[in-house]
Design an enzyme around this catalytic site. Structure first.
Site, PDB file in Angstrom:
ATOM      1  N   GLY A   1       0.821  -1.204   0.000  1.00 44.46           N
ATOM      2  CA  GLY A   1       0.000   0.000   0.000  1.00 44.46           C
ATOM      3  C   GLY A   1       0.850   1.247   0.000  1.00 44.46           C
ATOM      4  O   GLY A   1       2.079   1.177  -0.025  1.00 44.46           O
TER       5      GLY A   1
ATOM      6  N   GLU B   1      -0.197   0.886  -6.216  1.00 42.25           N
ATOM      7  CA  GLU B   1       0.734   0.579  -5.126  1.00 42.25           C
ATOM      8  C   GLU B   1       1.000  -0.922  -5.021  1.00 42.25           C
ATOM      9  O   GLU B   1       2.130  -1.338  -4.785  1.00 42.25           O
ATOM     10  CB  GLU B   1       0.203   1.122  -3.797  1.00 42.25           C
ATOM     11  CG  GLU B   1       0.339   2.616  -3.639  1.00 42.25           C
ATOM     12  CD  GLU B   1       1.767   3.080  -3.397  1.00 42.25           C
ATOM     13  OE1 GLU B   1       2.660   2.246  -3.117  1.00 42.25           O
ATOM     14  OE2 GLU B   1       2.008   4.296  -3.485  1.00 42.25           O
TER      15      GLU B   1
ATOM     16  N   GLU C   1       4.767  -2.436  -5.517  1.00 43.25           N
ATOM     17  CA  GLU C   1       5.462  -3.076  -4.400  1.00 43.25           C
ATOM     18  C   GLU C   1       5.570  -4.589  -4.514  1.00 43.25           C
ATOM     19  O   GLU C   1       6.475  -5.177  -3.923  1.00 43.25           O
ATOM     20  CB  GLU C   1       4.774  -2.714  -3.079  1.00 43.25           C
ATOM     21  CG  GLU C   1       4.942  -1.243  -2.752  1.00 43.25           C
ATOM     22  CD  GLU C   1       4.394  -0.871  -1.389  1.00 43.25           C
ATOM     23  OE1 GLU C   1       3.657  -1.665  -0.772  1.00 43.25           O
ATOM     24  OE2 GLU C   1       4.715   0.246  -0.935  1.00 43.25           O
TER      25      GLU C   1
ATOM     26  N   PRO D   1      -5.640   8.378  14.855  1.00 45.84           N
ATOM     27  CA  PRO D   1      -4.542   9.337  14.645  1.00 45.84           C
ATOM     28  C   PRO D   1      -3.177   8.808  15.081  1.00 45.84           C
ATOM     29  O   PRO D   1      -2.152   9.323  14.653  1.00 45.84           O
ATOM     30  CB  PRO D   1      -4.948  10.552  15.487  1.00 45.84           C
ATOM     31  CG  PRO D   1      -6.422  10.438  15.642  1.00 45.84           C
ATOM     32  CD  PRO D   1      -6.720   8.972  15.655  1.00 45.84           C
TER      33      PRO D   1
ATOM     34  N   GLU E   1      11.480  -6.792   0.160  1.00 45.05           N
ATOM     35  CA  GLU E   1      11.190  -8.195  -0.108  1.00 45.05           C
ATOM     36  C   GLU E   1       9.679  -8.347  -0.175  1.00 45.05           C
ATOM     37  O   GLU E   1       8.945  -7.563   0.423  1.00 45.05           O
ATOM     38  CB  GLU E   1      11.761  -9.033   1.045  1.00 45.05           C
ATOM     39  CG  GLU E   1      11.755 -10.510   0.866  1.00 45.05           C
ATOM     40  CD  GLU E   1      12.402 -11.237   2.056  1.00 45.05           C
ATOM     41  OE1 GLU E   1      12.098 -12.428   2.218  1.00 45.05           O
ATOM     42  OE2 GLU E   1      13.168 -10.623   2.816  1.00 45.05           O
TER      43      GLU E   1
END
Length: 135
Positions: free
Chosen positions: A36, A52, A56, A73, A103
């Site tokens: 992500g 993403e 990745e 938060p 990895e």
């Protein structure tokens, strides 16, 4: 005025395993995490999740249900960062780490609870498993 930042994560369950990346950069450098990252300006959250994930993991995915919206938060040490997490289904590509991933690997579903995951990704995976009725 300060505003929270928006990220996306993708839970990819494939053949009784889940795809995780080992983070290349802080925070949580060296820890395992869901694929992500940040949503770019003029990009939908769905497009960001697909991009993403590809960047990745090398995997092409289609998106399914939203697992949840994670807005505590305190969930990210960099600041108030909200994540929308999707279920993803592998439709192609080859598993290879790139960009922010040192990895990438498939983990057996029963192995995931033994891994120290970055951020609140353990909670996200619990929610995804509940959604999919995985015990």
């Amino acid at each position: 005025m300060k505003n929270p930042l928006l990220t996306v994560d993708t839970v990819i369950i494939h053949k009784e395993s889940v795809t995780l990346i080992k983070r290349k950069n802080p925070p949580y450098k060296g820890s395992w995490a869901l694929p992500g990252g940040f949503v770019e300006y003029d990009e939908t959250v769905e497009s960001a999740a697909i991009r993403e994930t590809k960047e990745e993991t090398g995997l092409d995915v289609t998106l399914g249900d939203i697992v949840g919206v994670y807005s505590n938060p305190e969930r990210d040490p960099r600041g108030h960062i909200i994540s929308i997490c999707f279920l993803g289904k592998k439709i192609g590509g080859k598993l290879v780490a790139d960009t922010d991933a040192a990895e990438v690997k498939y983990f057996c579903l029963d192995e995931v609870s033994t891994i120290d995951l970055a951020f609140d990704h353990g909670k996200i995976l619990e929610d995804a498993f509940d959604l999919l009725n995985i015990k």
